[in-house]
Design an enzyme around this catalytic site. Structure first.
Site, PDB file in Angstrom:
ATOM      1  N   PHE A 190       0.836  -1.200   0.000  1.00 21.47           N
ATOM      2  CA  PHE A 190       0.000   0.000   0.000  1.00 21.47           C
ATOM      3  C   PHE A 190       0.875   1.256   0.000  1.00 21.47           C
ATOM      4  O   PHE A 190       1.775   1.400   0.816  1.00 21.47           O
ATOM      5  CB  PHE A 190      -0.924   0.011   1.220  1.00 21.47           C
ATOM      6  N   GLN A 191       0.627   2.137  -0.928  1.00 20.21           N
ATOM      7  CA  GLN A 191       1.365   3.390  -1.110  1.00 20.21           C
ATOM      8  C   GLN A 191       2.852   3.188  -1.336  1.00 20.21           C
ATOM      9  O   GLN A 191       3.672   4.007  -0.959  1.00 20.21           O
ATOM     10  CB  GLN A 191       1.103   4.349   0.062  1.00 20.21           C
TER      11      GLN A 191
ATOM     12  N   LYS B 179       9.819   2.746   6.689  1.00 26.64           N
ATOM     13  CA  LYS B 179       9.165   2.938   7.979  1.00 26.64           C
ATOM     14  C   LYS B 179       9.928   2.219   9.095  1.00 26.64           C
ATOM     15  O   LYS B 179      10.078   2.750  10.198  1.00 26.64           O
ATOM     16  CB  LYS B 179       7.728   2.419   7.897  1.00 26.64           C
TER      17      LYS B 179
ATOM     18  N   MET C 139      -0.135  33.152 -22.603  1.00 23.79           N
ATOM     19  CA  MET C 139       1.048  32.934 -23.421  1.00 23.79           C
ATOM     20  C   MET C 139       0.765  31.948 -24.560  1.00 23.79           C
ATOM     21  O   MET C 139       1.251  32.118 -25.671  1.00 23.79           O
ATOM     22  CB  MET C 139       2.208  32.446 -22.548  1.00 23.79           C
TER      23      MET C 139
END
Ligand SMILES: Cc1ncc(C[n+]2csc(CCOP(=O)(O)OP(=O)(O)O)c2C)c(N)n1
Lengths: 184, 577
Positions: free
Chosen positions: B129-130, B179, B492
Site C-alpha cells: 500500500f502506497q 518505515k 502565453m
C-alpha cells in the site's frame, strides 16, 4: 557521422547507479549496444564498459554528463583502435549433429572455438573474439539446429598507458571539496 | 501549540545517545542548521512526524496543501536565502506529487533535501500500500538520491544529502526512508560530510584560463557580459560589479540571473532571450567578446544556435564542466565557481572605456521604448496592461521587493518591468516553466525573508494550478501579496496561437471563478480592479496591508508580450510587434 565508441566508467559500486547511467543515454535516445559491469583493478572501484554508436560530439557530451554524476569518479571514451577488446559467445547445439557430421568439429577448429561441455543431448561451444567473429560462427552454426546462443557485453582494456590512479590524482589536484577557502 | 512534553537536549560533546531513527532525522536536520521545513504527513512518514512533534520549538514546520507546494515553497525559500529547502512527505502519492518540484529544482539548480517516507523494508518491491519506486522515479530529476533501510544509516546519509545538495552546482537530493528505519534505533553521532572521493564540486581556477580571458577582455572593443544564476548562487555580485565597472562592459541578464546586477545600473542593458530586451539580443550578434558567467546557454536565450554570436570570441565561466561546450562552442572556458573566477580575473583587467559601444545600445533602448514600453506602461486608454501594473509596483516598492512569478505572460512582463535594486529578489521557474510555481514559491520566499515585501505575479491559469496554497497562507499567516493578472486566457499559449496558429484559440479561454470570493473563503482580503483610475489606490491598499492580500487586475484579454524571438529564429530577428 556515427562511430562505435567504447565508454569506460569508473565509479562507486552503489545500488541504482546503473539506472542513473542509462538515463543519460535514454534522454538523448542513444541505444546501448552492450554493457558490462565489473570490479576494476582498484579495490572498491567499479567499472562499466558501455558500447554505443553515435557521433563524436554526442559521445563527448554524454561522457561529460556521466562524469558529473556524484558517484562517478571518471569516465572515458575510446574508438576501436585505442582499445583491446573481447566478447565471449556460447552456442548450444544438439550432440547428435556433432556425431552425425564432422562439420561442427571443423568449424570449431577453423574458428578457434572450443567445446565446453558435451552431454548425450547437447554440446556447448565457446568462442571469444570480436563481434564479427562470433557472429560469423553463429551464422555457420545456424543450419545445424542451433538450440541457444548468447553473447556477452564487451570488455575492453585501453592502450593508453596513463593509469586510472594518475587520472584521479590529477582530478583531485584540480578541485576543492568545499569552498571554505573561497575568495571573499 | 501545546507544551512540549519530552525534549531531548542533544549535546555534541557527550557520547552518542540512543535514539529512534525518526528522532535521528530531527537531530540530523538540527545539526545541519535547519529550522524550517515544508511538509505534508502520511502513513509512511508518521514516525518522523511524531518525532517532529517534540522538536516544534527548534524546527518550524509549514503545512502546505499539496506536495507540489512543498517542493515549490522549498525552492522559493532556497532561492532567496541561499539555504537548503527541506521537504518532508509520505510515500506513494506524497512523493510522486513532489516530482514536478524536483524536476524544477534540478533544472534551476536549487539546493533541496527531500525526505520521503517509504513502506517497511520487508515490503519493498511487493506493491505494498502506497509503495512507489521513489528511487527510480526521482532519479532523472535529482542530483543524488538514497534509500535508507536501517536506522544506523541515517546520520551519514543525511550528511551526504546536505553536502551534495549545497555544493558545486546545487540541486535537489531525495532521501527515501523506510518505515522500519524510522522505528529502529541507533547510537546517534553526527559528522558533517566535507568530501566524497567521487565528487569534485569546486574546480580550482586555472591561471592560464584566467590570463587568456583577461587578454581577450582587455583587447575587446565591443565586449558584452551575460550574467546567469551562477552569480547569485556563488554570491559574486560585488566581484561582478567591480569587474564590469573597471573595464566598462555592458551587462545583460538571463531570466534566472535577474537581480544579480542592479536593473538601474548605467552598465545594465537588459534582459536576454525570447522576450528579453531588444538591444542585448541584437548586440549578442555584434559584440566581439561575449563573456558568459554562470549560465548555460538555454535555447530560450540563444534562439537558433547556428546564428548565435558567430562573430564573437566566447568566454564561458561556469562551475559545471558538462555545461561547457554543450550548446555553444566556447573559445576560452573557465571551469570555476563564478566568484572565484571573477575574483582572480579582476586584477588582470585593465581600466577601459567603451563609450561608443555603450552608446550604441541607446538607440535600441529608445526604439524599444517608443514601440513597446511606452504604450505598455503608460497607455492612454483601453484596458489595463500587465506592464503598467508591474511598472507601478516596481516604482512604489523602489525595486526593493522580492518578486515571485508564475509562468506565462505574467512572468515575462514581470521580468521585463520590475527594476531590481537588490540581489536575490527574483524567484521564477526558468528551465522547466512550471505553471503553479508562483504561489507556493512566494510562500517559501516570505518564510525565508519575513522582513521583505514578497509580491507574487500570477496568471489566472497558473494561479488555479496551486491556489489551494491560499490555505497555507491562511494557516501559517504568511504575508504575501498576490497580484493576479487576469486575462481570462492561458495568455502565453493564446499569444502563440495568435501569432503562429492563425488565431485558432484551441482550448485557451478560461471561465474563471470569483477570485476575490475565493480568497475571502480563506480569510484573505482582496480587491478586484477593472479600470485604470483605481489601480493606484488598489496597489497602495495591497502594499499597505499587514496581512496577505489578493489583488486581481483585469487586463486586456488579447494583449501580447513583445519583443519576441520566435522559436528557432536568430537573436537578431527579435520582433518588436
Ligand atoms: C504545468 C504547465 N502546464 C502547461 C504549461 C504551458 N503553458 C505555458 S504558459 C501557459 C499559459 C499560462 O496562462 P496564465 O497562467 O493565465 O498566464 P498568462 O500567460 O495569461 O499570464 C501555459 C498553459 C506550463 N508551462 N506548465
Amino acid at each position: 557521422m556515427e562511430t562505435e565508441y567504447t565508454i569506460n566508467v569508473f565509479s562507486e559500486n552503489y545500488i541504482g547507479l546503473l539506472n542513473r547511467l542509462t538515463i543519460i543515454f535514454t534522454k538523448r535516445k542513444i541505444n546501448i549496444e552492450s554493457i558490462t559491469a565489473s570490479e576494476s583493478h582498484i579495490d572498491g572501484i567499479h567499472c562499466y564498459t558501455i558500447v554505443v554508436n553515435t557521433s563524436e560530439i554526442l559521445v563527448r557530451k554524454v561522457v561529460q554528463q556521466i562524469e558529473k554524476l556524484v558517484d562517478v569518479m571518471k569516465a572515458f571514451y575510446y574508438v576501436r583502435d585505442q582499445i583491446i577488446y573481447q566478447e565471449i559467445a556460447l552456442y548450444k547445439v544438439p550432440t547428435e549433429v556433432l556425431t552425425s557430421t564432422n562439420e561442427i568439429e571443423k568449424l570449431v577448429r577453423q574458428y578457434n572455438a572450443r567445446i565446453l561441455e558435451v552431454t548425450p543431448e547437447y554440446t556447448v561451444i565457446e568462442k571469444t573474439g570480436h563481434k564479427v567473429e562470433t557472429q560469423e560462427l553463429l551464422n555457420e552454426l545456424k543450419p545445424y539446429n542451433l538450440l541457444e546462443f548468447i553473447r556477452s557485453g564487451r570488455v575492453a582494456i585501453t592502450k593508453p598507458m596513463k593509469e586510472l590512479t594518475v587520472h584521479l590524482k590529477e582530478k583531485e589536484m584540480a578541485f576543492n571539496y568545499t569552498n571554505h577557502k573561497r575568495s571573499k | 501549540m501545546g507544551t512540549i512534553t519530552q525534549k531531548r537536549v542533544f549535546n555534541k560533546v557527550t557520547s552518542p545517545v540512543q535514539v529512534s531513527g525518526a528522532e535521528a532525522m530531527m537531530l540530523s536536520l538540527i545539526e545541519e542548521g535547519v529550522d524550517i521545513i515544508f511538509g505534508y504527513p502520511g502513513g509512511a512518514i508518521m514516525p518522523v512526524y511524531d518525532a517532529l512533534y517534540d522538536y516544534r520549538d527548534k524546527i518550524r514546520h509549514i503545512l502546505v496543501r499539496h506536495e507540489q507546494g512543498v517542493a515549490h515553497a522549498a525552492e522559493g525559500f532556497a532561492k532567496v536565502s541561499g539555504r537548503v529547502g527541506v521537504c518532508l512527505v509520505t510515500s506513494g502519492p506524497g512523493s510522486t506529487n513532489m516530482i514536478t518540484g524536483l524536476a524544477d529544482a534540478m533544472i534551476d539548480s536549487m539546493p533541496m533535501v527531500c525526505i520521503s517516507g517509504q513502506v517497511g523494508s520487508p515490503l519493498l518491491g511487493s506493491d505494498a500500500f502506497q509503495e512507489t519506486d521513489v528511487m527510480g522515479i526521482s532519479m532523472p530529476v535529482t542530483k543524488w538520491n538514497y534509500q535508507i533501510t536501517s536506522a544506523e544509516e541515517i546520520p551519514e546519509a543525511m550528511a551526504k544529502a546536505f553536502y551534495i545538495a549545497t555544493t558545486g552546482r546545487p540541486g535537489p537530493v531525495m532521501i527515501d526512508i523506510t518505515k522500519d528505519a524510522q522505528f529502529g534505533t541507533l547510537d546517534f553521532k553526527y559528522e558533517k560530510c566535507t568530501k566524497l572521493r567521487s565528487y569534485f564540486p569546486y574546480p580550482k581556477v586555472k591561471k592560464e584560463d584566467i590570463k587568456a580571458a583577461a587578454i581577450l577582455i582587455n583587447n575587446s572593443k565591443k565586449p558584452l557580459l551575460l550574467v546567469g544564476h551562477g552569480i547569485l548562487i556563488s554570491d559574486a555580485q560585488n566581484e561582478l560589479e567591480k569587474l564590469v565597472t573597471k573595464a566598462e562592459i555592458p551587462v545583460a541578464s538571463t531570466l534566472l540571473g535577474l537581480s544579480a546586477f542592479p536593473s538601474r545600473h548605467p552598465l545594465y542593458v537588459g534582459l536576454l532571450g525570447m522576450h528579453g530586451n531588444y538591444g542585448p539580443n541584437v548586440k549578442t550578434n555584434e559584440c566581439d567578446v561575449l563573456i558568459a558567467v554562470g549560465m548555460r546557454f538555454d535555447d530560450r536565450i540563444t534562439g537558433n544556435l547556428n546564428t548565435y554570436a558567430k562573430q564573437a570570441t566566447i568566454i564561458h565561466i561556469e562551475i559545471d564542466p558538462a555545461e561547457i561546450n554543450k550548446n555553444v562552442e566556447i573559445d576560452v572556458a573557465v571551469n570555476a565557481d563564478a566568484k572565484d573566477a571573477l575574483y582572480a580575473l579582476l586584477p588582470l583587467i585593465k581600466n577601459n572605456k567603451h563609450t561608443e559601444w555603450l552608446e550604441s545600445f541607446k538607440k535600441y533602448e529608445q526604439e524599444e521604448y517608443e514601440k513597446v514600453i511606452k504604450k505598455n506602461i503608460n497607455p492612454a486608454s483601453g484596458q489595463i496592461k500587465m506592464d503598467e501594473v508591474v511598472h507601478m509596483i516596481s516604482e512604489k516598492t523602489k525595486g526593493g521587493a522580492i518578486v515571485v512569478t508564475d509562468v506565462g505572460q505574467n512572468q515575462m512582463v514581470a521580468a521585463r518591468n520590475y527594476k531590481f535594486a537588490e540581489p536575490n529578489s527574483w524567484v521564477t521557474s526558468g528551465g522547466l516553466g512550471t505553471m503553479g510555481f508562483g504561489l507556493p514559491a512566494a510562500n517559501g520566499a516570505k518564510i525565508a525573508m519575513p522582513d521583505r515585501e514578497v509580491i507574487a505575479f500570477t496568471g489566472d491559469g497558473g494561479f488555479q494550478m496551486t491556489m489551494q496554497e491560499l490555505g497555507t497562507i491562511a494557516q501559517s499567516k504568511i504575508v504575501v501579496k498576490i497580484v493576479l493578472l487576469n486575462n481570462s486566457f492561458l495568455g502565453m499559449v493564446r499569444q502563440w496561437q495568435e501569432m503562429f496558429f492563425e488565431k485558432r484559440y484551441s482550448f485557451t479561454e478560461m471561465d474563471n471563478p470569483d477570485f476575490i470570493a475565493l480568497a475571502g473563503a480563506f480569510g484573505i482580503p482582496g480587491r478586484k480592479v477593472t479600470n485604470r483610475e483605481v489601480l493606484k489606490d488598489a496597489v497602495d491598499e495591497m502594499l499597505a496591508s499587514k496581512e496577505a492580500f489578493l489583488l486581481e487586475v483585469v487586463v486586456g484579454k488579447e494583449d501580447n508580450v513583445f519583443p519576441m524571438i520566435p522559436v528557432g529564429e536568430s537573436v537578431s530577428n527579435v520582433r518588436l510587434e
